[in-house]
Scaffold this motif. Structure first.
Motif, PDB file in Angstrom:
ATOM      1  N   ASP A 108       4.836   1.031   6.090  1.00 28.86           N
ATOM      2  CA  ASP A 108       6.270   0.753   6.540  1.00 28.86           C
ATOM      3  C   ASP A 108       6.347   1.548   7.728  1.00 28.86           C
ATOM      4  OD1 ASP A 108       8.667   0.521   6.799  1.00 28.86           O
ATOM      5  OD2 ASP A 108       9.249   1.459   4.442  1.00 28.86           O
ATOM      6  N   PRO A 109       6.900   1.107   8.800  1.00 25.08           N
ATOM      7  CA  PRO A 109       7.168   1.761  10.114  1.00 25.08           C
ATOM      8  C   PRO A 109       7.980   2.802   9.763  1.00 25.08           C
ATOM      9  CG  PRO A 109       7.084  -0.744  10.387  1.00 25.08           C
ATOM     10  CD  PRO A 109       6.992  -0.545   9.242  1.00 25.08           C
ATOM     11  N   THR A 110       8.773   2.836   8.817  1.00 21.46           N
ATOM     12  CA  THR A 110       9.976   3.751   8.661  1.00 21.46           C
ATOM     13  C   THR A 110       9.424   4.867   7.438  1.00 21.46           C
ATOM     14  OG1 THR A 110      11.254   2.345   6.909  1.00 21.46           O
ATOM     15  CG2 THR A 110      11.948   2.226   9.312  1.00 21.46           C
ATOM     16  N   ALA A 111       8.268   4.429   6.870  1.00 20.70           N
ATOM     17  CA  ALA A 111       7.653   5.473   6.026  1.00 20.70           C
ATOM     18  C   ALA A 111       8.610   5.959   4.697  1.00 20.70           C
ATOM     19  CB  ALA A 111       7.130   6.886   6.411  1.00 20.70           C
ATOM     20  N   THR A 112       9.007   4.679   4.325  1.00 15.49           N
ATOM     21  CA  THR A 112       9.988   4.505   2.802  1.00 15.49           C
ATOM     22  C   THR A 112       9.220   5.341   1.717  1.00 15.49           C
ATOM     23  OG1 THR A 112      10.727   2.488   3.673  1.00 15.49           O
ATOM     24  CG2 THR A 112      11.075   3.314   1.335  1.00 15.49           C
ATOM     25  N   PRO A 113       9.890   6.354   1.291  1.00 18.34           N
ATOM     26  CA  PRO A 113       9.394   7.200   0.116  1.00 18.34           C
ATOM     27  C   PRO A 113       9.246   6.303  -0.825  1.00 18.34           C
ATOM     28  CG  PRO A 113      11.231   8.321   1.110  1.00 18.34           C
ATOM     29  CD  PRO A 113      11.193   7.088   1.832  1.00 18.34           C
ATOM     30  N   VAL A 114       8.007   6.573  -2.015  1.00 11.10           N
ATOM     31  CA  VAL A 114       7.877   5.739  -3.256  1.00 11.10           C
ATOM     32  C   VAL A 114       7.479   6.881  -4.366  1.00 11.10           C
ATOM     33  CG1 VAL A 114       5.446   5.530  -2.363  1.00 11.10           C
ATOM     34  CG2 VAL A 114       6.699   3.800  -3.985  1.00 11.10           C
ATOM     35  N   ARG A 123       0.841  -1.191  -0.033  1.00 15.41           N
ATOM     36  CA  ARG A 123      -0.022   0.051   0.141  1.00 15.41           C
ATOM     37  C   ARG A 123       0.889   1.236  -0.069  1.00 15.41           C
ATOM     38  NH1 ARG A 123      -2.107  -3.227   4.005  1.00 15.41           N
ATOM     39  NH2 ARG A 123      -4.512  -4.155   3.608  1.00 15.41           N
ATOM     40  N   ALA A 124       0.549   2.203  -0.802  1.00 16.11           N
ATOM     41  CA  ALA A 124       1.220   3.482  -0.825  1.00 16.11           C
ATOM     42  C   ALA A 124       0.445   4.513  -0.795  1.00 16.11           C
ATOM     43  CB  ALA A 124       1.902   3.844  -2.271  1.00 16.11           C
ATOM     44  N   ARG A 125       0.620   5.540   0.094  1.00 14.54           N
ATOM     45  CA  ARG A 125      -0.174   6.684   0.324  1.00 14.54           C
ATOM     46  C   ARG A 125       0.299   7.810  -0.186  1.00 14.54           C
ATOM     47  NH1 ARG A 125      -5.185   7.074   2.469  1.00 14.54           N
ATOM     48  NH2 ARG A 125      -4.485   5.710   4.345  1.00 14.54           N
ATOM     49  N   ILE A 126      -0.485   8.485  -1.292  1.00 14.64           N
ATOM     50  CA  ILE A 126       0.089   9.633  -1.948  1.00 14.64           C
ATOM     51  C   ILE A 126       0.260  10.808  -1.017  1.00 14.64           C
ATOM     52  CG2 ILE A 126      -0.224  10.985  -4.062  1.00 14.64           C
ATOM     53  CD1 ILE A 126       0.363   8.158  -4.271  1.00 14.64           C
ATOM     54  N   THR A 127       1.347  11.396  -0.966  1.00 12.66           N
ATOM     55  CA  THR A 127       1.487  12.610  -0.054  1.00 12.66           C
ATOM     56  C   THR A 127       1.684  14.009  -1.128  1.00 12.66           C
ATOM     57  OG1 THR A 127       4.037  12.256  -0.353  1.00 12.66           O
ATOM     58  CG2 THR A 127       2.722  11.538   1.556  1.00 12.66           C
ATOM     59  N   HIS A 128       2.257  13.734  -2.467  1.00 14.00           N
ATOM     60  CA  HIS A 128       2.188  14.957  -3.060  1.00 14.00           C
ATOM     61  C   HIS A 128       2.388  14.684  -4.656  1.00 14.00           C
ATOM     62  CE1 HIS A 128       6.438  13.873  -2.259  1.00 14.00           C
ATOM     63  NE2 HIS A 128       6.854  14.646  -3.400  1.00 14.00           N
ATOM     64  N   ILE A 129       2.031  15.488  -5.445  1.00 19.63           N
ATOM     65  CA  ILE A 129       2.369  15.402  -6.924  1.00 19.63           C
ATOM     66  C   ILE A 129       3.373  16.273  -7.277  1.00 19.63           C
ATOM     67  CG2 ILE A 129       1.284  15.830  -9.035  1.00 19.63           C
ATOM     68  CD1 ILE A 129      -0.102  13.522  -7.205  1.00 19.63           C
ATOM     69  N   PRO A 153      12.425  -3.609  -7.796  1.00 14.74           N
ATOM     70  CA  PRO A 153      13.553  -4.283  -6.901  1.00 14.74           C
ATOM     71  C   PRO A 153      14.396  -2.776  -6.172  1.00 14.74           C
ATOM     72  CG  PRO A 153      13.533  -5.232  -8.854  1.00 14.74           C
ATOM     73  CD  PRO A 153      12.608  -4.421  -8.925  1.00 14.74           C
ATOM     74  N   ALA A 154      14.359  -3.155  -4.876  1.00 15.55           N
ATOM     75  CA  ALA A 154      15.216  -2.004  -4.082  1.00 15.55           C
ATOM     76  C   ALA A 154      16.805  -1.952  -4.796  1.00 15.55           C
ATOM     77  CB  ALA A 154      15.315  -2.191  -2.736  1.00 15.55           C
ATOM     78  N   CYS A 155      17.292  -0.658  -5.024  1.00 15.45           N
ATOM     79  CA  CYS A 155      18.732  -0.637  -5.752  1.00 15.45           C
ATOM     80  C   CYS A 155      19.393   0.203  -4.618  1.00 15.45           C
ATOM     81  CB  CYS A 155      18.582   0.048  -6.708  1.00 15.45           C
ATOM     82  SG  CYS A 155      17.859   1.766  -6.581  1.00 15.45           S
ATOM     83  N   ARG A 194      14.438   5.675  -1.377  1.00 14.10           N
ATOM     84  CA  ARG A 194      13.405   5.721  -2.020  1.00 14.10           C
ATOM     85  C   ARG A 194      13.118   4.384  -2.970  1.00 14.10           C
ATOM     86  NH1 ARG A 194      13.626  10.450  -6.395  1.00 14.10           N
ATOM     87  NH2 ARG A 194      14.636   8.914  -7.405  1.00 14.10           N
ATOM     88  N   ARG A 195      11.725   4.288  -3.007  1.00 14.62           N
ATOM     89  CA  ARG A 195      11.507   3.207  -3.990  1.00 14.62           C
ATOM     90  C   ARG A 195      10.783   3.603  -4.990  1.00 14.62           C
ATOM     91  NH1 ARG A 195      11.330  -2.004  -1.558  1.00 14.62           N
ATOM     92  NH2 ARG A 195      11.157  -2.897  -3.605  1.00 14.62           N
ATOM     93  N   GLU A 196      11.006   2.926  -6.313  1.00 19.45           N
ATOM     94  CA  GLU A 196      10.260   3.131  -7.434  1.00 19.45           C
ATOM     95  C   GLU A 196       9.130   2.164  -7.690  1.00 19.45           C
ATOM     96  OE1 GLU A 196      12.930   3.719 -10.675  1.00 19.45           O
ATOM     97  OE2 GLU A 196      13.591   5.771 -10.174  1.00 19.45           O
TER      98      GLU A 196
END
Length: 684
Positions: free
Chosen positions: A97-103, A78-84, A127-129, A133-135
């Motif tokens: 994600d408890p650490t609120a990883t950006p996506v 699940r991803a929560r949109i924060t901004h455009i 895949p994480a690189c 931040r995740r894509e």
């Protein structure tokens, strides 16, 4: 076995999901086939079913590690949109994600509408690189905040209106053209329109079918836009209103009746509420007396769980909202007024059901003993923070003031107990977070009259210390008895998160800000859904057994129990949403308030630096703004604490954070809550 349909014999998606949710041991394809008595040759078809389930979100709530990674399913979350972004790219955080990883959602499924801030999206992660931040690709919208957006004329860098629109929601960056300029004209400066964003053939986004909404500087529009842009519900269902009315009738019937058999009668105890002058929902009442070793405290909290059972219409509405929202000119309650301002509010002289923390502390503020019980109480007096402070300072109050009905030494005892609790907080290195809050006052016509820093009194700290004690006790009881409650955790600072925020967690953890091994929210069930959940769990526990004092456990050996991670994620979202809506409303009111200062020098307070400019606060209103680096065309070098120091250093001036420079106010936009600033030496 002949004639059996091999396809039909495979377990359904529902059966697979029930099986996977029912255990915690890691399983692979062979384990699942064995559990359903299927041959090994069905591996490929089983993997195809699981692949489809992963992409439709059916596997999101599985226990961590339940499916072996060797299966090779797509990673979804699940991803929560924060901004455009200005280019139209939705960005957010991994909601669970408890650490609120950006996506960053670089792509989205065909025909999927543009996800908007606040939307909950099923994201297929790449895949994480190594980067934090995740894509990802947006597969589908799980929860939509709304379709219509508010827009107004955009302002250029010099503060003049341009021939484009920007969203009134500051979380949507960039400006947009009209999709059909031949059919619709641009709104006049200051006018607000409702519209949708439409993808154009060239891949850009444009504003489609705008309809008038009103002027941004009219009374009440700042709150209306904040509620609209954050999609905060403002009306209750008819079923919820009916349940609330029945609750109010039940509360009225309690008055002067014998105490229920399963509740302790506290009505003879002179419990007192302390709140702001404008408060209507009184969650808590306090009392204290001295003992030989310290103090005896009673902290009574309104028993909202009695009137809002799980699964009721009221529960659905409260869960949806998550929290009450306190805007400068109005309150959006989590519960209907029949409950929030009546049946559950600890009004003076009214009998109310409660849960109460019964605590013994030493003279040093250490908690010796404590438990929580169910009770019925009657508030002896409703005091404001200011009046209680005046009494403590020895100032005379009118003879008819309710403070004169209280025991003569009660306030002094409360303050002494609070001082003991605060001494203990100092010993554990609890942080004192001074509130950077401002109060907006209004003219009779509803326009902002003044912005004033909120006064912090000793009585504020008095109440806060009592609430922390009750919350700490509730967390200990919940942890010791393995109650499924949302804990409140505050991680320690790290290199990547130097200022982590406190949040709700499905797993017990340390609250570093308060210096406590365990903490939860228990004392505000009228206005926070998290507290209501804690009340339900502890109230059920109270009815099952006689409580006893629990010692402070070690968090390292926390026992496992079932928790609703999606609900915890929702609580964190609604908390952030409420805070942003309040700040956005204040920004809009400040933009309207500062119109007479356009073209004048204004004092600002430098707070931090980014790649885009100097983040500042206007000292007249306390609201944030941005002084772009383009405002300093002749300067270079600076003390930049952003991760983009190399970029900013080539274009920015030498200004220390915390400095008090002067800027020129070029323009304001009450619709978006923007104040356009320029350096007073380079203003054009």
């Amino acid at each position: 076995m002949s004639g059996r349909s091999e396809v039909a014999a495979l377990p359904s998606s529902a059966a697979l999901r029930a099986f996977l949710l029912g255990g915690v041991t890691p399983v692979g394809l062979s384990d699942i086939l064995r559990a359903f008595d299927r041959p090994i040759r069905d591996k490929a078809r089983l993997k195809a079913i699981l692949h489809t389930m992963a992409l439709d979100g059916s596997l999101l709530d599985l226990p961590a590690g339940r499916l072996k990674t060797s299966i090779g399913l797509p990673e979804t979350a699940r991803a929560r949109i924060t901004h455009i972004r200005p280019d139209g790219t939705p960005c957010g955080i991994l909601a669970d994600d408890p650490t609120a990883t950006p996506v960053v959602l670089n792509t989205r499924a065909p025909d999927l509408h543009l996800p908007l801030p606040g939307d909950l999206v099923l994201a297929r992660l790449r895949p994480a690189c190594g980067a934090r931040r995740r894509e990802a690709r947006a597969e589908r919208v799980l929860a939509r905040t709304g379709e219509s957006l508010a827009f107004s004329r955009a302002l250029g860098e010099n503060g003049a209106p341009v021939e484009r629109l920007w969203a009134c929601n500051p979380q949507i960056a960039g400006t947009f053209a009209l999709a059909t300029p031949e059919q619709h004209a641009l709104p006049e400066p200051g006018e607000v329109v409702l519209a949708t964003l439409r993808s154009m053939p060239d891949g850009t986004l444009a504003v489609d079918t705008p309809t008038p909404y009103g002027r941004a500087d009219t009374a009440g529009m700042a709150s209306a836009l904040s509620l609209l842009t954050h999609a905060i519900p403002t009306r209750f269902s008819a079923a919820a209103e009916q349940e609330a009315a029945r609750g109010a009738a039940q509360a009225a019937a309690l008055h002067n009746q014998p105490a229920p058999a399963d509740r302790h009668d506290l009505r003879a105890l002179p419990l007192v509420t302390l709140d702001d002058e404008t408060a209507q929902d009184y969650d808590d009442a306090i009392w204290a007396e001295p003992t030989d070793t310290g103090f005896h405290l009673v902290i009574a909290i309104a028993d909202v769980s009695h009137y809002v059972p799980a699964g009721s219409a009221l529960d659905e509405e409260a869960r949806l909202r998550g929290t009450s929202v306190y805007l400068p000119d109005q309150t959006i309650p989590m519960l209907p007024l029949d409950l929030s301002a009546n049946a559950c509010s600890l009004l003076p002289g009214q009998d109310r059901l409660c849960l109460f923390a019964d605590i013994l502390i030493t003279h040093d503020g250490h908690m010796q003993d404590g438990t929580i019980r169910r009770g019925i109480m009657r508030s002896a007096a409703r005091l404001s923070y200011r009046d209680a402070q005046s009494a403590l300072d020895g100032k005379a109050l009118p003879p008819a003031h309710p403070i004169h009905t209280l025991p003569a030494t009660l306030l002094q005892t409360l303050m002494a107990a609070s001082s003991a609790l605060n001494n203990d907080a100092t010993k554990r290195n609890a942080m004192r977070l001074d509130e950077d809050a401002w109060v907006v006052t209004f003219h009779p016509d509803g326009q902002p009259a003044a912005f004033l820093p909120r006064e912090r009194l000793a009585t504020h700290d008095l109440v806060a210390s009592f609430m922390i004690a009750a919350n700490t006790l509730a967390a200990r009881i919940a942890y010791k008895n393995r109650l499924a409650v949302p804990f409140r955790v505050h991680p320690a600072p790290t290199a990547t998160q130097p200022r982590p925020a406190a949040r709700y967690s499905a797993v017990a953890g340390r609250h570093n800000g308060l210096g406590l091994p365990l903490y939860t929210h228990f004392t505000s069930p009228i206005r926070r859904y998290a507290d209501l959940l804690v009340h339900r769990a502890i109230s059920a526990w109270c009815m099952e057994q006689n409580p006893r004092q629990e010692g402070t456990p070690s968090v390292a050996c926390a026992p496992p129990w079932e928790q609703d991670h999606a609900l915890v994620s929702h609580l964190n979202f609604t908390e952030r949403r409420a805070g942003k809506s309040v700040q956005d409303c204040q920004n809009r009111l400040a933009a309207a308030f500062l119109v007479p200062d356009i073209g004048q020098n204004v004092n600002i307070h430098a707070t931090t630096t980014t790649r885009h400019g100097l983040c500042v606060r206007l000292t007249k209103t306390g609201t944030p703004s941005l002084l772009p680096w383009s405002a300093f065309p002749d300067c270079a070098r600076m003390n930049d604490d952003s991760p983009y120091g190399g970029i900013a250093a080539r274009y920015t001036p030498l200004i220390q954070n915390g400095a008090l420079p002067v800027a020129v106010l070029l323009a304001t936009c009450p619709a978006r809550g923007v104040s356009v600033l320029a350096s007073h030496t380079h203003a054009r």
